[in-house]
Enzyme design. Structure first.
Site, PDB file in Angstrom:
ATOM      1  N   THR A  40      -3.547  -8.317  -3.306  1.00  0.00           N
ATOM      2  CA  THR A  40      -3.855  -9.425  -2.398  1.00  0.00           C
ATOM      3  C   THR A  40      -3.165  -9.130  -1.074  1.00  0.00           C
ATOM      4  O   THR A  40      -1.986  -8.769  -1.049  1.00  0.00           O
ATOM      5  CB  THR A  40      -3.364 -10.769  -2.959  1.00  0.00           C
ATOM      6  OG1 THR A  40      -4.026 -11.031  -4.194  1.00  0.00           O
ATOM      7  CG2 THR A  40      -3.638 -11.902  -1.988  1.00  0.00           C
ATOM      8  N   LEU A  51       2.949 -12.182  -2.962  1.00  0.00           N
ATOM      9  CA  LEU A  51       1.531 -11.885  -3.178  1.00  0.00           C
ATOM     10  C   LEU A  51       1.379 -10.747  -4.171  1.00  0.00           C
ATOM     11  O   LEU A  51       2.210  -9.842  -4.216  1.00  0.00           O
ATOM     12  CB  LEU A  51       0.842 -11.493  -1.865  1.00  0.00           C
ATOM     13  CG  LEU A  51       0.715 -12.557  -0.764  1.00  0.00           C
ATOM     14  CD1 LEU A  51       0.056 -11.952   0.467  1.00  0.00           C
ATOM     15  CD2 LEU A  51      -0.063 -13.767  -1.245  1.00  0.00           C
ATOM     16  N   ASP A  52       0.297 -10.782  -4.947  1.00  0.00           N
ATOM     17  CA  ASP A  52      -0.027  -9.655  -5.828  1.00  0.00           C
ATOM     18  C   ASP A  52      -0.215  -8.399  -4.987  1.00  0.00           C
ATOM     19  O   ASP A  52      -0.564  -8.468  -3.803  1.00  0.00           O
ATOM     20  CB  ASP A  52      -1.328  -9.926  -6.586  1.00  0.00           C
ATOM     21  CG  ASP A  52      -1.221 -11.108  -7.539  1.00  0.00           C
ATOM     22  OD1 ASP A  52      -0.106 -11.439  -7.947  1.00  0.00           O
ATOM     23  OD2 ASP A  52      -2.284 -11.683  -7.866  1.00  0.00           O
ATOM     24  N   ALA A  53      -0.036  -7.256  -5.621  1.00  0.00           N
ATOM     25  CA  ALA A  53      -0.178  -5.986  -4.901  1.00  0.00           C
ATOM     26  C   ALA A  53      -1.542  -5.871  -4.221  1.00  0.00           C
ATOM     27  O   ALA A  53      -1.641  -5.416  -3.083  1.00  0.00           O
ATOM     28  CB  ALA A  53       0.034  -4.816  -5.860  1.00  0.00           C
TER      29      ALA A  53
END
Length: 299
Positions: free
Chosen positions: A137, A133-135
């Site tokens: 998200t 996951l993106d930071a």
């Protein structure tokens, strides 16, 4: 790992048995072969061309893994949702990077996992992220504890057998449900941004509206493909950027990061074959976002 050879595999060579029956990749098999005594039949060292007999006990020992110098052991409180000998699932908070990078050297989920593994006596384990996951998200992240389990999960991903669902708050009033089928490519001149572009790879996003809010919609999303920034790019391109996603056209008035959370994860355990289905609640900042929108609606 140990297996007792069934009659139907009598005469099959070890390499074929491991690759066809237990999903060993070439890379995993090569790693096992590099050290002596990693492959034994009835307690005797064998090579991968040895023909197995019914009733044989095949034992495979995996070499120790090397922990990257980029991974620093940091004691971090991790929200562990599920764990067994091969798999761990973390509910990642917003603002935490999954893996270290020049922008996120410390405080990453991976650094916290290294410290956790060491506290459990797994000093040679490294981090094998399956669903990243993106930071900014939040939500469920699936991680394999060893390279073999990771390779099996990779095959499951290719076959679309690892399912994730997200909740997002988008700006605007979406229709009840729909599918966005639009290719995504890296945006020219940027190493971060993506865009809908005919030169990109096919990307498919399914969604349904859960709640209509004041100028916003709460949406449940399921991905058919897993491109970088897929949800953010798709909804932005449709004219409904995620709240807080200023990179793709969202405003920061009500949220300081993209309002995106992976709340549902389901997979079949690669070794036990048991079905695993996990869910977590929305994080506090997204709950506050929804409350803030409702208050705005009622003013």
């Amino acid at each position: 790992m140990k297996w007792i050879i069934d009659e139907q595999y009598d005469g099959m060579i070890i390499r074929e048995y491991l690759q066809k029956i237990h999903g060993f990749s070439r890379r995993i098999l090569t790693a096992v072969k590099l050290e002596r005594k990693n492959i034994q039949v009835n307690g005797v060292e064998k090579n991968v061309r040895y023909a197995l007999s019914a009733g044989d006990v095949l034992e495979i020992r995996f070499p120790k893994e090397k922990v990257s110098a980029a991974l620093k052991s940091e004691k971090i409180d991790l929200d562990i949702v599920y764990e067994d000998e091969e798999v761990i699932v973390i509910n990642k908070p917003p603002g935490m990077a999954t893996m270290p990078s020049p922008q996120h050297v410390t405080g990453t989920l991976a650094n916290g996992l290294i410290a956790y593994y060491r506290s459990c006596g797994r000093n040679d384990s490294t981090v094998h992220v399956v669903t990243r996951l993106d930071a900014n998200t939040s939500g469920l992240v699936l991680i394999a504890k060893d390279r073999y389990t990771h390779s099996l999960f990779s095959e499951a991903q290719k076959a679309a057998k690892i399912n994730r669902k997200y909740m997002a708050v988008v700006e605007g009033d979406l229709q009840a449900k729909g599918t966005i089928d639009a290719p995504i490519a890296r945006k020219a001149g940027s190493i971060i941004e993506r865009e809908v572009n005919d030169s990109g790879r096919r990307a498919v996003t399914h969604y349904k509206k859960l709640q209509e809010l004041a100028g916003h919609s709460l949406v449940e999303i399921e991905l058919e493909t897993g491109r970088t920034h897929q949800i953010r790019v798709h909804f932005s391109n449709e004219g409904y950027p995620l709240a807080g996603d200023d990179l793709y056209g969202g405003t920061l008035q009500l949220m300081g990061r993209q309002a995106l959370h992976c709340f549902d994860l389901s997979f079949r355990h690669p070794l036990t074959r048991r079905a695993v289905h996990l869910q977590v609640e929305l994080p506090e900042d997204m709950k506050l976002l929804l409350q803030g929108i409702e208050l705005k609606k009622n003013v």
